[in-house]
Design a protein around this motif. Structure first.
Motif, short mmCIF file in Angstrom:
data_model
loop_
_atom_site.label_atom_id
_atom_site.label_comp_id
_atom_site.label_asym_id
_atom_site.label_seq_id
_atom_site.Cartn_x
_atom_site.Cartn_y
_atom_site.Cartn_z
N UNK A 81 0.84 -1.20 0.00
CA UNK A 81 0.00 0.00 0.00
C UNK A 81 0.87 1.25 0.00
N UNK A 82 1.90 1.26 0.85
CA UNK A 82 2.80 2.41 0.93
C UNK A 82 3.50 2.66 -0.40
N UNK A 83 4.00 1.61 -1.04
CA UNK A 83 4.70 1.77 -2.33
C UNK A 83 3.76 2.36 -3.38
N UNK A 84 2.54 1.86 -3.44
CA UNK A 84 1.58 2.37 -4.42
C UNK A 84 1.23 3.83 -4.15
N UNK A 85 1.03 4.15 -2.88
CA UNK A 85 0.69 5.54 -2.54
C UNK A 85 1.86 6.48 -2.82
N UNK A 86 3.06 6.08 -2.46
CA UNK A 86 4.23 6.93 -2.69
C UNK A 86 4.38 7.22 -4.19
N UNK A 87 4.16 6.20 -5.02
CA UNK A 87 4.23 6.41 -6.46
C UNK A 87 3.16 7.42 -6.91
N UNK A 88 1.95 7.28 -6.38
CA UNK A 88 0.86 8.21 -6.73
C UNK A 88 1.16 9.62 -6.23
N UNK A 89 1.68 9.74 -5.01
CA UNK A 89 2.00 11.06 -4.46
C UNK A 89 3.10 11.73 -5.28
N UNK A 90 4.11 10.95 -5.63
CA UNK A 90 5.22 11.49 -6.42
C UNK A 90 4.70 12.00 -7.76
N UNK A 141 9.29 18.30 2.26
CA UNK A 141 9.62 19.11 1.09
C UNK A 141 10.71 18.48 0.26
N UNK A 142 11.74 18.03 0.91
CA UNK A 142 12.86 17.40 0.22
C UNK A 142 12.40 16.16 -0.55
N UNK A 143 11.57 15.35 0.07
CA UNK A 143 11.11 14.10 -0.55
C UNK A 143 10.38 14.35 -1.86
N UNK A 144 9.63 15.45 -1.91
CA UNK A 144 8.83 15.73 -3.10
C UNK A 144 9.39 16.88 -3.95
#
Length: 161
Positions: free
Chosen positions: A30-39, A61-64
């Motif tokens: 779930x986390x991997x899918x969400x991180x991809x969507x957020x990115x 901020x740095x992450x995105x």
């Protein structure tokens, strides 16, 4: 961190190892899918400036790829002076800053005229999950924050692809 928690739980309750591992794998997926969507959702904002009330959002901020363009507090815990707010307002206008992240426990009244005449919108969020039922879990908290920042930049909803 989640993998570390899994490891600890397995040590404490080895008889539950399979249950813990199954749940962790589901959470991790779930986390991997969400991180991809957020990115993907925040990709148009890479390099765009944001400002914050307190120095709490640097990792996010740095992450995105968001760039910190200033903080309301000149130093953590120090109330802003009028001259600091005037300089920050000029930064907001010069750099077309669209977001000021502010934690709900800070008073908006202390912002005075800071946002008047700017494109900057307040995005209120705690720095962790659990403050509201909408952000009860960590992944929901980050999703809420991503969506609020995207909305403040007038980004359309992310469509499934």
């Amino acid at each position: 961190m989640a993998a570390g928690v899994l490891e600890l739980l397995v040590r404490l309750r080895p008889e539950q190892k399979e249950v813990f591992e199954t749940r962790w794998k589901a959470w991790d997926e779930d986390a991997k899918q969400r991180i991809a969507a957020w990115t993907k959702r925040l990709a148009p904002l890479r390099g765009k400036p944001i400002t914050t009330y307190h120095r709490s959002w640097s990792y996010f901020g740095e992450r995105f790829g968001l760039v910190l363009a200033g903080e309301v507090e000149p130093k953590p815990g120090l109330a802003p002076t009028a001259s600091h707010l005037i300089a920050l307002k000029q930064t907001l206008m010069d750099r077309s800053v669209r977001v000021l992240l502010i934690e709900p426990w800070y008073s908006e009244r202390s912002l005075g005229q800071l946002l008047d005449g700017t494109q900057t919108r307040l995005v209120k969020s705690a720095t962790t999950c659990g403050l509201t039922t909408e952000t009860e879990h960590y992944l929901d908290f980050i999703e809420y924050l991503v969506n609020q920042i995207a909305l403040a930049h007038d980004l359309p909803p992310l469509t499934e692809s």
